[in-house]
Motif scaffolding. Structure first.
Motif, PDB file in Angstrom:
ATOM      1  N   ARG A  44       0.146  56.319  93.891  1.00 54.45           N
ATOM      2  CA  ARG A  44      -0.563  56.587  94.917  1.00 54.45           C
ATOM      3  C   ARG A  44      -0.520  56.248  96.474  1.00 54.45           C
ATOM      4  NH1 ARG A  44      -5.840  52.285  93.389  1.00 54.45           N
ATOM      5  NH2 ARG A  44      -6.414  53.424  92.071  1.00 54.45           N
ATOM      6  N   ASP A  45      -0.297  56.892  97.728  1.00 57.84           N
ATOM      7  CA  ASP A  45       0.174  56.783  99.044  1.00 57.84           C
ATOM      8  C   ASP A  45       0.151  55.679  99.445  1.00 57.84           C
ATOM      9  OD1 ASP A  45      -1.734  59.737  99.972  1.00 57.84           O
ATOM     10  OD2 ASP A  45       0.179  59.316  98.776  1.00 57.84           O
ATOM     11  N   LEU A  46       1.005  54.907 100.216  1.00 54.56           N
ATOM     12  CA  LEU A  46       1.491  53.755 100.945  1.00 54.56           C
ATOM     13  C   LEU A  46       1.467  54.051 102.319  1.00 54.56           C
ATOM     14  CD1 LEU A  46       4.112  52.157  98.690  1.00 54.56           C
ATOM     15  CD2 LEU A  46       1.295  52.071  98.160  1.00 54.56           C
ATOM     16  N   GLN A  47       1.092  52.617 103.043  1.00 58.82           N
ATOM     17  CA  GLN A  47       0.957  52.754 104.348  1.00 58.82           C
ATOM     18  C   GLN A  47       1.558  51.602 103.899  1.00 58.82           C
ATOM     19  OE1 GLN A  47      -1.855  54.741 106.849  1.00 58.82           O
ATOM     20  NE2 GLN A  47      -1.838  51.771 108.065  1.00 58.82           N
ATOM     21  N   VAL A  48       3.335  51.427 105.062  1.00 58.32           N
ATOM     22  CA  VAL A  48       3.413  50.279 105.130  1.00 58.32           C
ATOM     23  C   VAL A  48       4.126  49.728 107.589  1.00 58.32           C
ATOM     24  CG1 VAL A  48       3.987  49.222 102.727  1.00 58.32           C
ATOM     25  CG2 VAL A  48       5.579  50.737 104.915  1.00 58.32           C
ATOM     26  N   ALA A  49       4.444  48.912 107.865  1.00 57.23           N
ATOM     27  CA  ALA A  49       4.629  48.707 108.423  1.00 57.23           C
ATOM     28  C   ALA A  49       6.488  48.781 108.969  1.00 57.23           C
ATOM     29  CB  ALA A  49       4.051  47.117 109.165  1.00 57.23           C
ATOM     30  N   PRO A  50       6.947  48.972 109.624  1.00 55.51           N
ATOM     31  CA  PRO A  50       8.357  49.038 109.491  1.00 55.51           C
ATOM     32  C   PRO A  50       8.298  47.629 109.170  1.00 55.51           C
ATOM     33  CG  PRO A  50       7.488  50.264 111.786  1.00 55.51           C
ATOM     34  CD  PRO A  50       6.489  49.551 111.241  1.00 55.51           C
ATOM     35  N   GLY A  51       9.721  46.746 108.464  1.00 54.70           N
ATOM     36  CA  GLY A  51      10.346  46.081 108.307  1.00 54.70           C
ATOM     37  C   GLY A  51       9.552  45.169 107.070  1.00 54.70           C
ATOM     38  N   THR A  52       8.917  45.524 106.557  1.00 51.77           N
ATOM     39  CA  THR A  52       7.924  45.512 104.784  1.00 51.77           C
ATOM     40  C   THR A  52       9.226  45.156 103.884  1.00 51.77           C
ATOM     41  OG1 THR A  52       6.379  46.733 105.902  1.00 51.77           O
ATOM     42  CG2 THR A  52       6.221  45.812 103.327  1.00 51.77           C
ATOM     43  N   ARG A  53       8.977  44.206 103.767  1.00 53.19           N
ATOM     44  CA  ARG A  53       9.792  43.511 102.920  1.00 53.19           C
ATOM     45  C   ARG A  53      10.080  44.271 101.442  1.00 53.19           C
ATOM     46  NH1 ARG A  53       9.672  40.704  98.083  1.00 53.19           N
ATOM     47  NH2 ARG A  53       7.279  40.149  98.307  1.00 53.19           N
ATOM     48  N   LEU A  54       9.076  44.806 101.109  1.00 56.70           N
ATOM     49  CA  LEU A  54       8.978  45.292  99.691  1.00 56.70           C
ATOM     50  C   LEU A  54       7.937  46.468  99.881  1.00 56.70           C
ATOM     51  CD1 LEU A  54      10.392  45.498  96.901  1.00 56.70           C
ATOM     52  CD2 LEU A  54       8.527  44.225  96.244  1.00 56.70           C
ATOM     53  N   ALA A  55       7.851  47.617  99.338  1.00 50.23           N
ATOM     54  CA  ALA A  55       6.857  48.576  99.097  1.00 50.23           C
ATOM     55  C   ALA A  55       7.084  49.446  97.758  1.00 50.23           C
ATOM     56  CB  ALA A  55       7.240  49.910  99.972  1.00 50.23           C
ATOM     57  N   LYS A  56       5.320  49.290  97.104  1.00 51.66           N
ATOM     58  CA  LYS A  56       6.181  49.397  95.859  1.00 51.66           C
ATOM     59  C   LYS A  56       5.029  50.467  95.620  1.00 51.66           C
ATOM     60  CE  LYS A  56       5.871  46.639  91.600  1.00 51.66           C
ATOM     61  NZ  LYS A  56       5.471  44.963  91.032  1.00 51.66           N
ATOM     62  N   PHE A  57       5.795  51.767  94.721  1.00 53.06           N
ATOM     63  CA  PHE A  57       4.898  52.840  93.770  1.00 53.06           C
ATOM     64  C   PHE A  57       4.978  52.089  92.492  1.00 53.06           C
ATOM     65  CE2 PHE A  57       6.868  54.965  97.429  1.00 53.06           C
ATOM     66  CZ  PHE A  57       5.698  55.644  98.029  1.00 53.06           C
ATOM     67  N   HIS A  58       3.971  52.847  91.821  1.00 54.00           N
ATOM     68  CA  HIS A  58       3.938  52.222  90.379  1.00 54.00           C
ATOM     69  C   HIS A  58       3.014  53.378  89.489  1.00 54.00           C
ATOM     70  CE1 HIS A  58       0.331  49.944  90.918  1.00 54.00           C
ATOM     71  NE2 HIS A  58      -0.734  50.205  89.838  1.00 54.00           N
ATOM     72  N   LEU A  59       3.063  53.658  88.754  1.00 53.09           N
ATOM     73  CA  LEU A  59       2.445  54.777  87.493  1.00 53.09           C
ATOM     74  C   LEU A  59       2.699  53.948  86.191  1.00 53.09           C
ATOM     75  CD1 LEU A  59       3.795  58.181  86.927  1.00 53.09           C
ATOM     76  CD2 LEU A  59       5.138  56.859  88.175  1.00 53.09           C
ATOM     77  N   LYS A  60       1.261  54.637  85.424  1.00 49.89           N
ATOM     78  CA  LYS A  60       1.756  54.313  83.679  1.00 49.89           C
ATOM     79  C   LYS A  60       2.060  55.897  83.517  1.00 49.89           C
ATOM     80  CE  LYS A  60      -0.764  49.911  82.876  1.00 49.89           C
ATOM     81  NZ  LYS A  60      -1.963  49.011  82.658  1.00 49.89           N
ATOM     82  N   VAL A  61       2.156  55.917  81.762  1.00 41.04           N
ATOM     83  CA  VAL A  61       2.281  57.617  81.218  1.00 41.04           C
ATOM     84  C   VAL A  61       2.420  56.696  79.803  1.00 41.04           C
ATOM     85  CG1 VAL A  61       3.656  58.761  83.477  1.00 41.04           C
ATOM     86  CG2 VAL A  61       4.814  57.493  81.750  1.00 41.04           C
TER      87      VAL A  61
END
Length: 336
Positions: A44-61
């Motif tokens: 899924r698309d993510l939107q974060v602010a600059p300096g965000t500690r962690l942006a996390k993508f995940h998927l199940k297959v």
């Protein structure tokens, strides 16, 4: 509408997931070889602010054999580092970007494959401060709701080294999808083919999209996948390319010839000995002539492609037995 959260540590927003091509779900069935990789939960698309500690993508297959997964950002392969973390737990796969900066903006994609086929999922990472205006999407309703669909697919091919080949697909959609081409080879991983990738030329016209390979060589061998993607989802087509006439194959052919020659040489010597014991002494010239005939007859009935197989050994044994019996009978009759 996308809401903006002030705290960098939690300013993370999941946008709407992409839809799967209905044909792709049908392909996720089991076959004699296993089960095609299937994305159970899309990126899924993510939107974060600059300096965000962690942006996390995940998927199940899911799939069998257990699929391999490759991560890409804007067409470039990703590897684990202090800034990029990857984790796999059974069917769940995650990609983490640590201490997000504006340089992390882009499209992140996962290419999943096993011996049966391939799957794909992608999403965007947006980095935007709370005071920055939200970008307006130019996509219409059709773009948002209807995923692309492949009408004409390419199939596995076998070509000779030095020849040219074209993989083509016809993709249906109210708007032209983005087309990606990938090549996978077990020993080398996955190559994301771009406009400047040596040895490849990409072309698109209306609904037709092609990948052209000129002067095919060892480096072109592998499994090719075309991915048509839009905001609404993706559609895939995969097929293998085998290149014949490689130096290794030529060497194998020579080895096969040598194997037959060595085998027949030993066999004709054994035949000669058995003929001498059964029918007495024969002329040297006649013996050599008999050996030559045996070798010629055996070679004419053998296929190089069968060398080393059980069928080859059975056929060779049967032919040698028949020839030995015939030669003994012929020689014995001549001495009566």
């Amino acid at each position: 509408m996308i809401s903006h959260l002030a705290a960098p540590e939690v300013s993370l927003k999941h946008l709407q997931p992409r839809q799967q091509d209905p044909c792709r779900e049908q392909e996720g069935t089991k076959s004699d070889e296993g089960q095609l990789p299937q994305v159970v939960e899309e990126l899924r698309d993510l939107q974060v602010a600059p300096g965000t500690r962690l942006a996390k993508f995940h998927l199940k297959v899911k799939g069998y054999p257990v699929p391999r997964l490759y991560w890409f950002k804007d067409g470039q392969p990703l590897s684990t580092s202090a800034h990029i973390r990857m984790a796999d737990k059974k069917t769940l796969h995650t990609l983490e970007i640590v201490s997000v900066t504006r340089e992390d903006v882009g499209q992140y994609a996962a290419y999943i494959s096993n011996a049966v086929g391939a799957a794909y999922s992608s999403a965007h990472l947006l980095v935007r401060g709370p005071d920055e205006p939200e970008e307006k999407s130019a996509s219409d309703v059709c773009e948002q709701l209807v995923p692309p669909r492949i009408l004409e697919r390419f199939t596995p091919k076998k070509v000779k080294r030095g020849s040219s080949i074209t993989f083509s697909v016809k993709v249906e959609g109210c708007q032209a999808p983005t087309i990606h081409w990938l090549k996978e080879e077990a020993e080398r991983g996955v190559l994301w083919i771009g406009p400047n990738t040596p040895g490849y030329t990409m072309a698109s016209s209306a609904q037709q999209h092609s990948l052209v390979l000129l002067d095919v060589g060892r480096q072109h061998q592998g499994t090719y996948t075309c991915i048509a993607t839009k905001a609404a989802g993706q559609a895939l087509c995969s097929a293998s390319l085998h290149v014949s006439g490689m130096p290794k194959e030529e060497e194998q052919e020579k080895m096969k010839e040598a194997l037959i020659s060595t085998f027949l040489q030993g066999t004709t010597q054994a035949i000669s000995a058995q003929m001498s014991e059964s029918a007495g002494l024969t002329g040297l010239a006649g013996q050599r002539k008999g050996e030559a005939l045996v070798a010629e007859e055996a070679h004419s009935h053998l296929s190089l492609t069968e060398v080393g197989t059980e069928e080859f050994l059975q056929k060779l044994t049967s032919q040698i037995t028949e020839m030995v019996s015939a030669k003994i009978t012929q020689t014995a009759g001549a001495w009566r």
